[in-house]
Design an enzyme around this catalytic site. Structure first.
Site, PDB file in Angstrom:
ATOM      1  CD  GLU A 489      14.677  19.386  35.761  1.00  0.00           C
ATOM      2  OE1 GLU A 489      13.594  18.985  36.221  1.00  0.00           O
ATOM      3  OE2 GLU A 489      14.825  19.703  34.559  1.00  0.00           O
ATOM      4  CD  GLU A 555      11.546  21.637  38.638  1.00  0.00           C
ATOM      5  OE1 GLU A 555      10.866  21.112  37.732  1.00  0.00           O
ATOM      6  OE2 GLU A 555      12.581  22.280  38.415  1.00  0.00           O
TER       7      GLU A 555
END
Length: 878
Positions: A489, A555
């Protein structure tokens, strides 16, 4: 399989014999594990330095038997100095390094070994595959490493020959210190974030799925070995593969191509000459070499054609074929060094699908619809083993996954993990050691330093780069390794990212895709806001079909409560009270319980922890089957793939997992397994469409689609059938489930997919309701009557035959294997199916594989238990 790694007593004689054997058979060079005979003691309790600790006359008083490979905490646990941090609130009883200071977990590790007198020119090397975090090494009163080792993942190799007591006992002492700063475990993701100033695991300071690891995994945590070579040492052998064009599994293949290279290091003080030899099967190649004293060179063979290759394919696409490369450096008639490893012939490629908005990954020219999940670590205390890796990766393959992502807050896994992925055809997405949480993607009041400061982590950029190069060299021969990602991320700092992108990967691993972060716009086009991944909680199963997710979601997660047997291993009986109105007690919260909303409570009154866990498995099953089927329904139109957050937990966590830390599979494992089958017949929950998902590379023609509706007691309400074809790598709507109106109440829909000869290809059972209160009908199921038999087939598998001999539905039956005497679960177990349903008069045969666990005599001490939703468990001995 024992989850906790046993430590054996020192066997100095065995080590002497193994070293003698290695030298005597010098042409077959060996690596000797140095995993026994270690002692450890807190450094503050040792008032002398390493030259004294490593001296022959130094005596060990009150030193502990050490676990190596292992961490300080695993050594303390082995010696019963701390309670098991995986149980209850025990972790709170273990001093945290932030409170004690780094000195508390700074330890000396000590070992003694004997090397027989070595022949002229022979060299002895000491190899470390992982030390966390800093280390100074001493042998026989002298320091080995002139510069302190730093970095959790960086491998080290030291020449011991000049330091040896030849023909006598050699004393090795290693001072290991934790990363600094260790980070305050203040409840944030990665604690206060400062753990990320080092090149180490970030999750050890705590996350929302794990409590802090008190020593931050300080120690000699990975393999230590001794290696004997001649004057020339082979290092970093590499096979680069090329498979041009588009290929099809199972077909005769056009040639593939390999380029073989290796580094040669001359450890002597004179020039060495010889021949580098490479062998694959019955093919052999040679290159002459001359290496100056103390120098290293890289040799590369001309590109080699491999005719009629057996290609390596991901799970669900074809066979994961492997070849073996054997390399040696020969000087006259003596082999100075040799190395061997397996590799696979495959080529990776990718492109961005503008229509779907996500990146498409290809193997051998074929698109791969990604079905996989995120991996944290095999064990939070790094008690790692090839056997456990084998079992865990096999479970991913049996769930019909084709990719595992190694998440950036953890670590690059050990070579044995990738070997298992090579074997089972699991692609690996490998993150480097960056996370948005610690490395400053967001403002965060729990972090100690500013967002801008955190974005420059780690402190030592050159160490990050050198570690990346080293880990690339360690892993690049594995065909399973598909891609590299700079961080979770969030990307690495710009200077690191630029070096990786423009220098490191082009030089050391040009064949693989590199992306700077997991939610990069080169992975997905974010048109729905958020971070580019998630959500992570319980969902209405229909939502997966009607709410647009990210085109490639790295995710996406949900619940994952274990079965009750594992719950009892995690906490005391007094702490096993189920949540009320989704509010859990302190111990459940400590183990990171994530709520189920009303999805368990709508199934009826909770009568205890057994009932709660049983009903949780039903929810787990439907959550993860619907999650995958929702993505199936958008294959190549809306989606290019998805990775579940997350597949497993490295400790006793109560969320986000298909199997728990004890390797017991929950209902989600089998639900996802059904939803991810490569050739699959599914029911779309939003509009009751029956659909065929063909994720193989072959057309599936002349298919027979059957649907049948049953009431809750197993009486047939409706039957229907149709013919269909399904093209390769396609999704196709066949028809609606209902001929007229939907049934009322609780009912079942069973779908069967058969080939033209009537062979069953796929079967799925859905439980459906017309309104929420219909779930309460499950409470009115009468006890099921079952007959269970077992036998062993010719392949050594146990065949369980379960028959419903009564007049009531045997709903959501769970099978388990237990020990006859103790009643403890036998784990891991591999079953063809579980959590299944039989209507009155139906029979099912399910294969069970225990061959990896016990001998036939030991298997006879086990029993099969079959537990229906309603009624008594049936037990039969094996």
């Amino acid at each position: 399989m024992n989850h906790h790694k046993p430590t054996t007593m020192p066997r100095l004689i065995a080590l002497i014999l193994s070293l003698t054997t290695a030298i005597a058979s010098f042409a077959q060079t060996q690596e000797i594990l140095l995993d026994e005979g270690w002692k450890a003691k807190r450094a503050s309790e040792v008032p002398v330095d390493g030259t004294v600790v490593s001296s022959p006359e130094f005596e060990l008083f009150d030193w502990m038997e050490a676990v190596v490979p292992g961490t300080v905490l695993s050594t303390l646990l082995h010696n019963k100095k701390v309670p098991d941090p995986f149980f209850g609130l025990n972790n709170e009883l273990i001093p945290d390094i932030y409170e004690t200071g780094a000195e508390y977990y700074t330890f000396w590790f000590h070992n003694r070994f004997i090397v027989p007198e070595m022949k002229q020119g022979e060299q002895l090397w000491l190899k470390f595959r992982g030390i966390n975090y800093s280390a100074d090494l001493f042998l026989n009163g002298r320091r080995i490493n002139t510069d302190t080792h730093k970095g959790m993942f960086l491998r080290e190799k030291y020449l011991l020959t000049p330091f040896l007591e030849k023909g006598g006992t050699n004393t090795l002492a290693v001072l290991v210190e934790p990363p600094v700063p260790v980070g305050n475990a203040n409840g944030g993701q990665g604690g206060d974030g400062t753990i990320a100033r080092s090149v180490t695991q970030q999750f050890t300071a705590g996350w929302d799925w794990i409590c802090p690891i008190r020593d931050r995994n300080t120690g000699i945590w990975d393999q230590v070995s001794l290696e004997i070579t001649g004057p020339v040492d082979i290092r970093h052998p590499y096979v680069k593969t090329k498979v041009p064009g588009k290929r099809w599994p199972g077909k005769n293949q056009d040639p593939a191509y390999i380029t073989i290279s290796a580094e040669l290091f001359n450890a002597s003080d004179i020039t060495q000459e010889g021949t580098l030899m490479a062998t694959v099967g019955d093919k052999h190649w040679e290159l002459p070499a001359s290496i100056n004293a103390g120098a290293s060179i890289t040799l590369e063979f001309d590109e080699i054609e491999i005719p009629y290759p057996k290609l390596w394919w991901p799970n669900g696409m074809g066979e994961a074929n492997l070849y073996k490369l054997e390399m040696s450096f020969k000087q006259k008639d003596v082999v100075s060094d040799s190395e061997s490893f397996n590799f696979g012939l495959r080529e990776t490629s990718d492109y961005f699908d503008e229509k779907a908005g996500g990146r498409v990954f290809l193997i051998n020219g074929q698109k791969v619809f990604i079905k996989g999940g995120n991996w944290i670590a095999s064990d939070a205390l790094l008690r790692l083993s090839p056997e456990r890796y084998e079992a865990e990766v096999r479970m991913h393959a049996e769930m019909n996954m084709n990719m595992i992502r190694i998440w950036g807050g953890a670590m690059p896994e050990r070579p044995e993990f990738y070997e298992a992925c090579d074997k089972y055809g699991l692609l690996v997405w490998q993150d480097l050691w960056v996370s948005g949480d610690c490395n400053g993607r967001w403002p965060d009041p729990r972090k100690k330093e500013s967002q801008a400061r955190r974005q420059a982590y780690p402190d030592d950029h050159s160490l990050f780069i050198s570690t990346a190069i080293d880990q690339i060299k360690m892993l690049r021969n594995h065909p399973s390794l598909y891609m590299w990602c700079g961080g979770n991320e969030f990307p690495p700092p710009p200077d690191i990212n630029e070096i990786l992108e423009k220098q490191v990967f082009p030089e050391y691993d040009e064949t693989r895709y590199y992306v700077n972060e997991s939610t990069s716009d080169s992975i997905l086009r974010n048109t729905i806001g958020g971070n580019g991944d998630g959500p992570y909680g319980i969902q209405d199963p229909k939502r997966f079909f009607v709410t647009q997710s990210y085109p490639f979601n790295p995710e996406l997660g949900s619940v994952g409560l274990p079965n009750v047997e594992s719950m009892r291993k995690m906490m005391a009986e007094k702490d096993l009270q189920p949540p009320e109105e989704d509010r859990a007690n302190q111990v459940w919260r400590y183990h990171k319980y994530i709520g189920y909303g009303l999805y368990i409570e709508q199934l009826g009154e909770i009568t205890g922890v057994e009932d709660f866990c049983k009903k949780a498995q039903l929810v787990n099953y439907e959550q993860y089957r619907a999650l995958q089927e929702g993505f199936n329904a958008g294959m190549w139109d809306k989606y290019t793939g998805m990775l579940v957050w997350k597949n497993q937990n490295p400790w006793t966590s109560l969320r986000g997992q298909f199997y728990d830390v004890f390797l017991d599979q929950n209902g989600g494992f089998y639900g996802y397994r059904h939803g991810a089958k490569p050739l699959h017949l599914q029911l779309n929950l939003n509009d009751s469409s029956i659909c065929i998902v063909n994720q193989t590379q072959s057309d599936a023609n002349n298919l027979h689609v059957e649907s049948e509706l049953f009431d809750i007691h197993g009486s047939t309400l409706q039957k229907n059938s149709s013919e269909a074809d399904a093209g390769a790598n396609s999704y196709k709507v066949i028809r609606k489930l209902f001929e007229n109106k939907k049934p009322l109440g609780f009912y079942f829909a069973r779908l069967k997919l058969k080939d033209g000869q009537g062979k069953l290809l796929d079967e799925n059972l859905y439980w459906l309701t017309s309104k929420e209160s219909d779930w309460l009908e499950l409470e009115r199921l009468k006890p099921a009557n079952l007959q269970v038999n077992v036998r062993k087939n010719d392949n050594g598998l146990i065949q369980a035959v379960i028959e419903n001999t009564g007049h009531e539905t045997a709903f959501f039956m769970r099978m388990l294997i237990s020990d006859k005497q103790s009643g403890e679960l036998v784990l891991p177990v591999f079953m063809e199916d579980n959590y299944f349903t039989l209507f009155p008069g139906e029979k099912r045969q399910i294969g069970i594989d225990l061959s990896h666990l016990k001998s036939d005599a030991e298997i006879s001490e086990m029993q099969l238990e079959v537990a229906p939703w309603s009624g008594s468990t049936v037990t039969i001995g094996l």
